[in-house]
Design a protein around this motif. Structure first.
Motif, short mmCIF file in Angstrom:
data_model
loop_
_atom_site.label_atom_id
_atom_site.label_comp_id
_atom_site.label_asym_id
_atom_site.label_seq_id
_atom_site.Cartn_x
_atom_site.Cartn_y
_atom_site.Cartn_z
N ALA A 11 2.51 45.78 52.27
CA ALA A 11 1.16 45.19 52.24
C ALA A 11 0.54 45.32 50.85
O ALA A 11 -0.29 46.20 50.61
N PRO A 12 0.89 44.42 49.93
CA PRO A 12 0.24 44.45 48.61
C PRO A 12 -1.12 43.76 48.67
O PRO A 12 -1.46 43.07 49.63
N ASN A 13 -1.90 43.95 47.62
CA ASN A 13 -3.17 43.23 47.51
C ASN A 13 -3.01 41.91 46.77
O ASN A 13 -3.68 40.92 47.07
N TYR A 14 -2.09 41.90 45.78
CA TYR A 14 -1.88 40.72 44.97
C TYR A 14 -0.38 40.47 44.81
O TYR A 14 0.45 41.38 44.94
N VAL A 15 -0.05 39.23 44.48
CA VAL A 15 1.35 38.84 44.24
C VAL A 15 1.41 38.12 42.90
O VAL A 15 0.68 37.13 42.68
N LEU A 16 2.26 38.62 42.01
CA LEU A 16 2.44 37.99 40.70
C LEU A 16 3.83 37.35 40.63
O LEU A 16 4.84 38.02 40.87
N LEU A 17 3.86 36.07 40.30
CA LEU A 17 5.11 35.34 40.14
C LEU A 17 5.10 34.61 38.79
O LEU A 17 4.07 34.06 38.39
N THR A 18 6.23 34.62 38.10
CA THR A 18 6.39 33.79 36.90
C THR A 18 7.64 32.94 37.09
O THR A 18 8.48 33.21 37.96
N GLU A 19 7.79 31.92 36.26
CA GLU A 19 8.95 31.04 36.36
C GLU A 19 10.25 31.81 36.12
O GLU A 19 11.24 31.59 36.80
N LYS A 20 10.23 32.73 35.18
CA LYS A 20 11.43 33.51 34.90
C LYS A 20 11.76 34.44 36.07
O LYS A 20 12.93 34.60 36.44
N MET A 21 10.73 35.04 36.67
CA MET A 21 10.96 35.91 37.82
C MET A 21 11.53 35.13 38.99
O MET A 21 12.42 35.61 39.70
N LYS A 22 11.05 33.91 39.21
CA LYS A 22 11.53 33.12 40.33
C LYS A 22 13.01 32.77 40.17
O LYS A 22 13.73 32.59 41.15
N LYS A 23 13.48 32.69 38.93
CA LYS A 23 14.90 32.39 38.68
C LYS A 23 15.79 33.62 38.85
O LYS A 23 16.99 33.48 39.11
N GLY A 24 15.21 34.82 38.70
CA GLY A 24 16.01 36.03 38.83
C GLY A 24 15.15 37.27 38.84
O GLY A 24 14.81 37.81 37.78
N ALA A 25 14.76 37.74 40.03
CA ALA A 25 13.90 38.91 40.16
C ALA A 25 14.75 40.17 40.29
O ALA A 25 15.79 40.17 40.94
N ALA A 26 14.29 41.24 39.67
CA ALA A 26 15.02 42.51 39.68
C ALA A 26 14.47 43.42 40.77
O ALA A 26 13.36 43.93 40.66
N PHE A 27 15.26 43.62 41.82
CA PHE A 27 14.89 44.52 42.92
C PHE A 27 16.03 45.51 43.16
O PHE A 27 17.08 45.12 43.68
N GLY A 28 15.85 46.74 42.80
CA GLY A 28 16.85 47.76 43.09
C GLY A 28 17.91 47.87 42.03
O GLY A 28 18.50 46.87 41.61
N SER A 29 18.16 49.08 41.56
CA SER A 29 19.18 49.31 40.53
C SER A 29 20.55 48.94 41.08
O SER A 29 20.96 49.37 42.15
N GLY A 30 21.27 48.14 40.30
CA GLY A 30 22.62 47.76 40.70
C GLY A 30 22.69 46.52 41.56
O GLY A 30 23.77 45.95 41.74
N ASN A 31 21.57 46.07 42.10
CA ASN A 31 21.58 44.86 42.91
C ASN A 31 21.53 43.62 42.03
O ASN A 31 20.92 43.65 40.95
N PRO A 32 22.13 42.53 42.46
CA PRO A 32 22.04 41.30 41.68
C PRO A 32 20.62 40.76 41.68
O PRO A 32 19.85 41.04 42.60
N ALA A 33 20.28 40.01 40.65
CA ALA A 33 18.97 39.38 40.61
C ALA A 33 18.86 38.35 41.73
O ALA A 33 19.85 37.75 42.14
N GLU A 34 17.65 38.16 42.22
CA GLU A 34 17.44 37.27 43.36
C GLU A 34 16.45 36.17 43.00
O GLU A 34 15.45 36.40 42.31
N ARG A 35 16.72 34.97 43.48
CA ARG A 35 15.79 33.85 43.32
C ARG A 35 14.64 34.00 44.32
O ARG A 35 14.87 34.41 45.46
N ILE A 36 13.45 33.67 43.89
CA ILE A 36 12.25 33.81 44.73
C ILE A 36 11.67 32.44 45.04
O ILE A 36 11.48 31.61 44.14
#
Length: 522
Positions: A474-499
């Motif tokens: 439950a966040p208060n805000y959500v920040l997205l950028t074009e670069k993040m949508k192409k490859g977001a970093a979640f978790g060490s060792g996990n592949p980047a994910e498209r959003i």
């Protein structure tokens, strides 16, 4: 030093500076952890004290004190900002080609040293990581310098080596662990070869004690990250360390200066089977990494990465031919022993699933002994005239090609990007001024953290972005950028994910520019 050798070394140093500095001219932030380092450096500049208090991601970052103190000193003694001073520390990366040149020169001469320094300047795993404004860039330079001090073998080198090793330990503890591997195998190789081992054993015993004290009572992040998180008892590690010290001492006493194994004293000799076998192994690891994922990580390489990394694989294959030329040398044998120890450590980290000892973190350290092998192999293969000179031209071209692949495209890096660009800065500044938790990925979290805001999601929002409507996050805000949508970093060792931004369209949009969006989570 010959004039030609000096000019070649100067050219390699300038190439090293250019490659390491290149990202800073292309991006605003370079490095996915730069925000944490910036906050710690600014804290020293603001308070004048070193503190382990930290409210950022994980627990390890406060234990790079040497790096933060040096960065703060750069800032205080110059007109540089704290951010610029972090980047200025990478100037120490130019010590790598110089130090490697000196290392290999002691084994096989200056010509081999030039080839080795060229390798360490352009080898992607080393050049990429030492371009980051991070403690590892400083720690690895200090690691090589410590080895050079130890190789002087004089009685007066003990305290300088201990001083350098301790400074390295408080700057980058992982480099301290790699030095432990080197000194341990160094003592073992000297015993097996019948050389003087006692002075090196004394250094190993004192340094091991310093390391154990630091890990057990100071470096809480590394004790938890390496040992406790892997189910390994710290007490057991201390016991095994001193058991190994005692065993080496007793083995040395029992050997009475006799060689325990034999060597062919023929440094110019190259035999086919071992290098060919190791080259085939390197090629197999690359193929398996594309198929099943990088060892120790959860991301696989793109199949087209085989062609992209082929020049680097070529350097590795040449390097394996250096195993025979250097094994007749005492120092060369220590390098081979260190290479084996690093490989075994990487395998151990993989099997015990240690977060900080995964094989990926060993890559940049493995490049140091492999550079020595490359220098030895290149020297032997290019000595002479005729075909050898043509082969020298081939190696120069191969090194230059590798200089162009130091910074791979994101698709060859598991989809990740280490950089933050100017287009993302306005949304980052806006987000840092909000009260409440901001959901974004790790890269943007560290940027917001650098501006003073601590309520960011880091790597906790992965499930939220995958399925926001059914997530308990439950966040208060959500920040997205074009670069993040192409490859977001979640978790060490996990592949980047498209959003997918679509689920957030129903929420209240409070900020948008051509590159970024901030939503009030509904």
């Amino acid at each position: 030093m010959k004039r030609g050798t000096l000019f070649a070394l100067i050219a390699i140093i300038f190439l090293t500076i250019f490659l390491r500095a290149l990202p800073f001219f292309q991006h605003v932030f370079w490095g996915m952890d730069e925000g944490e380092y910036l906050r710690m450096t600014e804290n020293i500049l603001r308070t004048g004290t070193i503190s382990s208090e930290y409210n950022g991601w994980t627990v390890a970052y406060p234990y790079f004190q040497g790096y933060f103190v040096l960065s703060a000193a750069f800032s205080s003694l110059s007109s540089l900002s704290a951010l610029a001073s972090l980047g200025a520390v990478i100037i120490f990366s130019i010590l790598a080609p110089i130090s490697v040149f000196l290392m290999v020169s002691k084994i096989m001469g200056e010509s081999a040293g030039i080839w080795a320094s060229g390798f360490i300047a352009v080898a992607a795993p080393y050049a990429y990581h030492t371009s980051l404004p991070a403690p590892e860039s400083l720690g690895q330079a200090m690691l090589i310098l410590t080895i050079l001090i130890l190789w002087r073998d004089g009685e007066k080198t003990l305290f300088p080596a201990l001083f350098m090793a301790t400074a390295m330990l408080v700057s980058h503890p992982l480099s301290g662990y790699m030095l432990l591997l080197f000194t341990g195998t160094s003592v073992a190789m000297r015993i097996f070869r019948g050389d003087d081992w006692k002075k090196r054993w004394v250094f190993l015993a004192i340094y091991s004690t310093i390391l154990m004290i630091y890990w057990m009572f100071v470096g809480e992040g590394f004790r938890k990250g390496v040992l406790i998180s892997s189910g390994v008892s710290p007490v057991l590690v201390v016991f095994l360390t001193y058991l190994a010290l005692f065993s080496l001492y007793m083995l040395g006493k029992a050997s009475k200066g006799r060689r325990l194994v034999g060597y062919r004293e023929s440094p110019g000799e190259i035999s086919l089977p071992v290098p060919a076998l190791m080259s085939a192994l390197a090629a197999s690891i690359l193929i398996l990494s594309m198929t099943f994922g990088i060892p120790g990580l959860k991301s696989a390489l793109d199949p087209s990465a085989a062609l992209f990394y082929l020049p680097f694989l070529g350097l590795i294959m040449v390097s394996f031919w250096g195993t025979y030329p250097i094994k007749a040398s005492r120092r060369g044998l220590e390098v081979l022993g260190w290479l084996m120890a690093l490989t075994l450590s990487a395998l151990a980290g993989y099997f015990i699933n240690a977060h900080l000892l995964i094989p990926y973190r060993h890559l940049e350290f493995l490049m140091i002994p492999i550079a020595v092998l490359f220098g030895a192999a290149a020297y032997i293969l290019t000595s002479g005239r005729g075909k050898e000179n043509r082969f020298a031209g081939f190696l120069v071209v191969l090194l230059l090609i590798n200089a162009f692949i130091v910074y791979p495209p994101s698709q060859y890096m598991g989809g990740f990007s280490e950089s933050t660009d100017w287009e993302e800065i306005p949304s980052i500044v806006v987000a840092s001024g909000f009260d409440g938790l901001i959901a974004t990925d790790h890269r943007l979290s560290t940027d917001i953290f650098a501006l003073g805001k601590e309520e960011v999601s880091w790597e906790d929002a992965g499930d939220f972005f995958r399925n926001p409507d059914n997530s308990t996050y439950a966040p208060n805000y959500v920040l997205l950028t074009e670069k993040m949508k192409k490859g977001a970093a979640f978790g060490s060792g996990n592949p980047a994910e498209r959003i997918d931004e679509t689920p957030f369209f129903a929420c209240y949009l409070i900020y948008r520019d051509s590159f970024s969006s901030i939503y009030l989570w509904c």
